[in-house]
Design a protein around this motif. Structure first.
Motif: not given
Ligand code: GDP
Length: 176
Positions: A25, A127, A38
């Motif tokens: 993200s 957030d 997201l």
């Molecule tokens: P990764 O596995 O580390 O790449 O994580 P992802 O990018 O797939 O995110 C995992 C989950 O956290 C998803 O459901 C995103 O929508 C949520 N998410 C990621 N960043 C944020 C953020 O800054 N705020 C919120 N509220 N949710 C987030």
């Protein structure tokens, strides 16, 4: 439009940290300037972004683990040649924070031997203010211990997302 193949400097930046902390993200948020969708993201390998800093055109190649961290199968080749590494935890999940020192920092020691590689610790998802369990002070303390820059970010609102990549790149520029 302007050719994207012309640049003065090239950087390899990595995102590491537990699953679901928001690595993909953050990458998508930085690259696309919008975060309308997201959803959990899998399968992103890397993305390229061009930045102009101090009159120089910089090419950032930013690598994401593409979910491989779940299987603990990141290897030395993932780390090779990285000039910047972003260590991400989720401020609402303490285990993702403790794993940075217990698991990820150890892996870095093993595989990332370039002493000029700049590291940035990122506490993501600020957030969700009311659910924050890892404080900013704790983040700062770990950053100091690991020799990292530090920022609290939100991939969702884009708070500090550009700052994160730009500060890292600015700092790394000295060594290229
Ligand atoms: P990764 O596995 O580390 O790449 O994580 P992802 O990018 O797939 O995110 C995992 C989950 O956290 C998803 O459901 C995103 O929508 C949520 N998410 C990621 N960043 C944020 C953020 O800054 N705020 C919120 N509220 N949710 C987030």
């Amino acid at each position: 439009g302007q050719g994207q193949s012309n640049y003065d400097l090239s950087f390899k930046i990595l995102l590491i940290g537990d699953s679901a902390v928001g690595k993909s993200s953050l990458l998508v948020s930085f690259i696309s300037n919008v975060v309308d969708d997201l959803a959990p993201t899998i399968g992103v390998d890397f993305k390229i972004k061009f930045l102009t800093v101090g009159g120089k055109r910089l090419k950032l190649t930013i690598w994401d683990t593409a979910g491989q961290e779940r299987f603990r199968t990141l290897t030395s080749s993932y780390y090779r040649g990285a000039q910047g590494i972003i260590l991400v935890y989720d401020v609402t999940r303490r285990d993702t924070f403790t794993n940075l020192s217990d698991v990820w920092a150890k892996e870095l020691e093993l595989y990332s031997t370039d002493e000029n590689c700049i590291k940035m610790l990122v506490g993501n998802k600020v957030d969700i203010g009311s659910d924050q369990v890892v404080s900013r002070e704790e983040g700062l303390a770990l950053a100091k211990e690991l020799g990292c820059l530090f920022l609290e970010c939100s991939a969702k609102t884009r708070l500090n997302v550009e700052q994160c990549f730009e500060e890292l790149t600015q700092k790394a520029r000295k060594y290229i």
